[in-house]
Design an enzyme around this catalytic site. Structure first.
Site, short mmCIF file in Angstrom:
data_model
loop_
_atom_site.label_atom_id
_atom_site.label_comp_id
_atom_site.label_asym_id
_atom_site.label_seq_id
_atom_site.Cartn_x
_atom_site.Cartn_y
_atom_site.Cartn_z
N GLY A 52 11.37 111.90 -53.89
CA GLY A 52 11.71 110.48 -53.88
C GLY A 52 11.32 109.83 -55.21
O GLY A 52 12.03 109.99 -56.19
N SER A 124 10.87 117.76 -57.16
CA SER A 124 11.22 116.48 -57.76
C SER A 124 9.97 115.61 -57.83
O SER A 124 8.95 116.04 -58.35
CB SER A 124 12.37 115.83 -56.98
OG SER A 124 12.93 114.77 -57.69
N TRP A 125 10.01 114.37 -57.30
CA TRP A 125 8.79 113.55 -57.29
C TRP A 125 7.64 114.28 -56.60
O TRP A 125 6.48 114.13 -56.98
CB TRP A 125 9.05 112.22 -56.58
CG TRP A 125 7.79 111.60 -56.06
CD1 TRP A 125 7.36 111.54 -54.77
CD2 TRP A 125 6.74 110.99 -56.85
NE1 TRP A 125 6.13 110.93 -54.70
CE2 TRP A 125 5.73 110.58 -55.95
CE3 TRP A 125 6.58 110.75 -58.21
CZ2 TRP A 125 4.56 109.94 -56.38
CZ3 TRP A 125 5.42 110.11 -58.64
CH2 TRP A 125 4.43 109.72 -57.74
N ASP A 280 20.23 121.17 -64.01
CA ASP A 280 19.59 119.96 -63.51
C ASP A 280 19.68 118.85 -64.56
O ASP A 280 18.98 118.88 -65.56
CB ASP A 280 18.14 120.26 -63.17
CG ASP A 280 17.45 119.14 -62.40
OD1 ASP A 280 17.93 117.99 -62.48
OD2 ASP A 280 16.43 119.41 -61.74
N HIS A 308 19.73 119.89 -59.54
CA HIS A 308 18.53 119.29 -58.95
C HIS A 308 18.48 119.50 -57.44
O HIS A 308 17.39 119.54 -56.86
CB HIS A 308 18.51 117.79 -59.26
CG HIS A 308 17.18 117.15 -59.07
ND1 HIS A 308 16.10 117.41 -59.89
CD2 HIS A 308 16.74 116.25 -58.14
CE1 HIS A 308 15.05 116.69 -59.49
NE2 HIS A 308 15.42 115.99 -58.43
#
Length: 327
Positions: A52, A124-125, A280, A308
């Protein structure tokens, strides 16, 4: 650095399963975070850290773990998924939703579940939060598996919301047009953050849609992954996601510029696997490569056909990395 063969036989995820325990943990500040455990109650502990920020509510990651071996812990970070209060509610206070708060929540959850050390898995986050947690509490981490590596540095935020516009000029102009004219040549992330704090529901909803349209434009080429996933979020989840994203990215996640790379030496002795897609655009490979150079105990695996949002080859790499640490 290794490059797994994308043509090799794809490993299959484990069947989905229901949690054997779940709850809402009071972490202070009026916040309660949702958690659940599945798999083997006396198995090897593993924590799934979602992306996120604000991308909670998804449970599919537990299928990457052998339920006979792992005690699989999932949680929703503050303000999203099933955690309360939900950031889609404009009255929900964002002042107590920062990286430091999330690190503290992970520690409270570990203590609540009586876990001494756990494997950390996320992308990711989630990889940023994992690195921040592991550098703060290395003695609590057994292994790390990161996918789509980010460190949420200002340069990475600027790339995603301005730099990559060179490849998607038409879509970026639409994204840029979503903020007031006086702010279009400035910090677009901050401009969207302010829109998401508007008292007008229609303003918040339009800003969230335009933000997600841009995110989808950046992953639109990922036909082996999940293109279109941001705009497909239910309305409340989309509002919370964009509100939390803009809140974190406008503040560079409250991390000093380059902090996680500079402090990578704190991960010494923790085995890690970094899995990153060559295609990505959201988070270019350079970040994962830099981290691998600074963290000798980590192996970088580059997935040639993945962006991604993944691919069958990336899924196989994840399953094999987690299985490697099953003990």
């Amino acid at each position: 650095m290794s490059t797994p063969d994308s043509e090799s036989e794809a490993a299959q995820p484990f069947p989905d399963l229901d949690p054997y325990a779940h709850g809402l943990l009071d972490v202070g500040d009026g916040q309660r975070i949702y958690w659940e455990t599945s798999g083997n109650p006396v198995g090897k502990p593993a924590l799934v850290v979602h992306g996120g920020p604000g991308g909670g509510g998804r449970r599919g990651a537990r299928k990457s773990f052998d339920p006979q071996v792992y005690r699989i812990v999932l949680f929703d970070q503050r303000g999203c998924g099933e955690s309360l209060p939900h950031a889609s509610d404009p009255t929900a206070d964002m002042a107590h939703n920062t990286t430091d708060h999330l690190i503290a929540d992970m520690e409270r959850l570990r203590e609540h579940l009586g876990i001494d050390r756990w494997l950390l898995y996320g992308g990711s986050w989630g990889s940023t939060l994992i690195l921040a947690y592991a550098q703060r509490h290395p003695e609590r981490v057994s292994e790390i598996v990161l996918v789509g590596v980010t460190m949420t540095r200002p340069e990475e935020i600027d790339w995603l919301y301005r730099g990559v516009a060179r490849l998607l000029p038409e879509q970026w102009e639409t994204f840029r047009a979503g903020v007031p004219p006086a702010e279009r040549d400035g910090n677009l992330v901050e401009a969207y953050r302010k829109l998401m704090e508007s008292t007008d529901a229609a303003t918040r909803e339009l800003a969230a849609r335009r933000w997600c349209d841009w995110e989808d434009a950046v992953i639109a080429h990922e036909n082996l992954g999940s293109p279109g996933q941001y705009s497909a979020k239910p309305d409340a989840a989309q509002l919370a996601f964009v509100r939390i994203c803009t809140h974190y990215f406008a503040n560079a996640a409250w991390l000093a510029d380059g902090q996680l790379l500079r402090d990578a030496s704190r991960l010494a002795g923790i085995p890690g696997v970094l899995i990153h897609g060559r295609l990505d655009l959201s988070g270019p490979l350079y970040t994962a490569w830099q981290l691998a150079q600074a963290w000798p105990d980590a192996e970088l695996q580059v997935i040639e056909d993945s962006g991604h949002t993944g691919s069958p080859a990336m899924r196989t790499a994840v399953l094999r990395a987690i299985d490697r640490f099953a003990g």
